[in-house]
Design an enzyme around this catalytic site. Structure first.
Site, PDB file in Angstrom:
ATOM      1  N   CYS A 131     -53.916 -36.462  94.653  1.00  0.00           N
ATOM      2  CA  CYS A 131     -52.968 -35.636  93.749  1.00  0.00           C
ATOM      3  C   CYS A 131     -51.746 -36.391  93.572  1.00  0.00           C
ATOM      4  O   CYS A 131     -51.122 -36.976  94.580  1.00  0.00           O
ATOM      5  CB  CYS A 131     -52.721 -34.219  94.566  1.00  0.00           C
ATOM      6  SG  CYS A 131     -51.345 -33.472  93.753  1.00  0.00           S
ATOM      7  N   LYS A 150     -60.313 -24.126  99.303  1.00  0.00           N
ATOM      8  CA  LYS A 150     -59.304 -23.828  99.936  1.00  0.00           C
ATOM      9  C   LYS A 150     -59.108 -23.092 101.103  1.00  0.00           C
ATOM     10  O   LYS A 150     -59.797 -22.058 100.962  1.00  0.00           O
ATOM     11  CB  LYS A 150     -58.161 -23.213  98.853  1.00  0.00           C
ATOM     12  CG  LYS A 150     -58.051 -24.100  97.625  1.00  0.00           C
ATOM     13  CD  LYS A 150     -57.218 -23.444  96.647  1.00  0.00           C
ATOM     14  CE  LYS A 150     -56.824 -24.275  95.304  1.00  0.00           C
ATOM     15  NZ  LYS A 150     -56.235 -23.657  94.221  1.00  0.00           N
ATOM     16  N   VAL A 205     -50.880 -28.307  95.444  1.00  0.00           N
ATOM     17  CA  VAL A 205     -50.205 -29.066  96.344  1.00  0.00           C
ATOM     18  C   VAL A 205     -49.434 -29.782  95.339  1.00  0.00           C
ATOM     19  O   VAL A 205     -49.547 -30.006  94.340  1.00  0.00           O
ATOM     20  CB  VAL A 205     -51.155 -30.051  97.145  1.00  0.00           C
ATOM     21  CG1 VAL A 205     -51.876 -29.162  98.203  1.00  0.00           C
ATOM     22  CG2 VAL A 205     -52.000 -30.780  96.313  1.00  0.00           C
ATOM     23  N   SER A 248     -43.713 -30.558  92.991  1.00  0.00           N
ATOM     24  CA  SER A 248     -43.199 -31.885  93.659  1.00  0.00           C
ATOM     25  C   SER A 248     -41.721 -32.221  93.432  1.00  0.00           C
ATOM     26  O   SER A 248     -40.937 -32.724  93.924  1.00  0.00           O
ATOM     27  CB  SER A 248     -44.373 -32.959  92.954  1.00  0.00           C
ATOM     28  OG  SER A 248     -44.055 -32.838  91.542  1.00  0.00           O
TER      29      SER A 248
END
Length: 240
Positions: free
Chosen positions: A14, A41, A54, A68
């Protein structure tokens, strides 16, 4: 004052996770990393992540922060970091370019998901247009804002990390006509925090990820991996 305990819920490939890792590394913050399989997941992750994505940062085992950009800004402010300007206008300017980096990541997805060569070439043109915009806004001879590394640089590093793999699969020079962006990208790839944001297996993992796409690049990645296997087999036969 007791320092908070950080746990970063992640995925090996990611790009948004990389941003958070870079922010942690730049400030020397200890943390625990847990990688999850986003294709399968676990239930605990579904309960933890409101968006099912994520990165997720767990603070002291009881507070969850996600997205993020939010995680990176929190880490900077909570630890009196210098990865964003303190002046509100200058900070807003930086955050605008962080958003621009996110749109650039969307271009990367368009490139490796393009179903045919024409669509691939169209996606490359779109990315090149972003490079031209960056060329007109970069501070020459350093990081995005000059000599000091910032969260803008942390946001773009995962974008540039795709390029070597893309170029290994095609004859395209992805930085053609964007020398300043190319120099910036090379500088970012030398930064320890950027290097440590992924594992040593990242290029191979990314190649395998692309090879599973039903796309133009996916077909090229399959051919690349098959040729690699064939070459290895040939080497083994020669050695015997």
């Amino acid at each position: 004052m007791i320092s908070p305990h950080y746990t970063l819920i992640s995925h090996t490939l990611c790009p948004y996770v990389q941003r958070a890792v870079i922010a942690l590394k730049e400030q020397g913050l200890p943390y625990k990393r847990i990688d999850v399989d986003l294709a399968n997941k676990p239930d605990w992750f579904k309960k933890l992540s409101p968006l099912g994505k994520v990165p997720v940062l767990v603070i002291d085992d009881d507070t969850v922060v996600f997205e993020s950009a939010v995680i990176s800004e929190y880490l900077n402010e909570a630890n009196q970091g210098t990865l964003l300007k303190s002046d509100p206008l200058k900070k807003a300017h930086q955050k605008s370019w962080i958003e621009f980096a996110s749109h650039s990541l969307n271009n990367m997805g368009q490139i490796y998901n393009a179903p045919d060569q024409k669509s691939f070439e169209t996606a490359v043109v779109s990315l090149t247009e972003k490079w031209h915009t960056l060329e007109n806004n970069l501070t020459p001879g350093g990081y995005f804002n000059g000599p000091d590394f910032s969260l803008v640089d942390a946001a773009f590093a995962p974008v540039f990390r795709y390029i070597p793999i893309f170029e290994a699969l095609t004859s395209v020079n992805f930085f053609k006509g964007a020398q300043a962006v190319n120099k910036w990208a090379q500088l970012l790839m030398l930064r320890p925090s950027v290097q440590q944001a992924v594992s040593e297996q990242y290029p191979e993992l990314l190649m395998h990820f692309i090879s599973k796409r039903d796309s133009y690049l996916g077909q090229l990645a399959k051919q690349h991996l098959n040729e690699k296997i064939l070459n290895k087999q040939t080497e083994n036969i020669s050695a015997n």
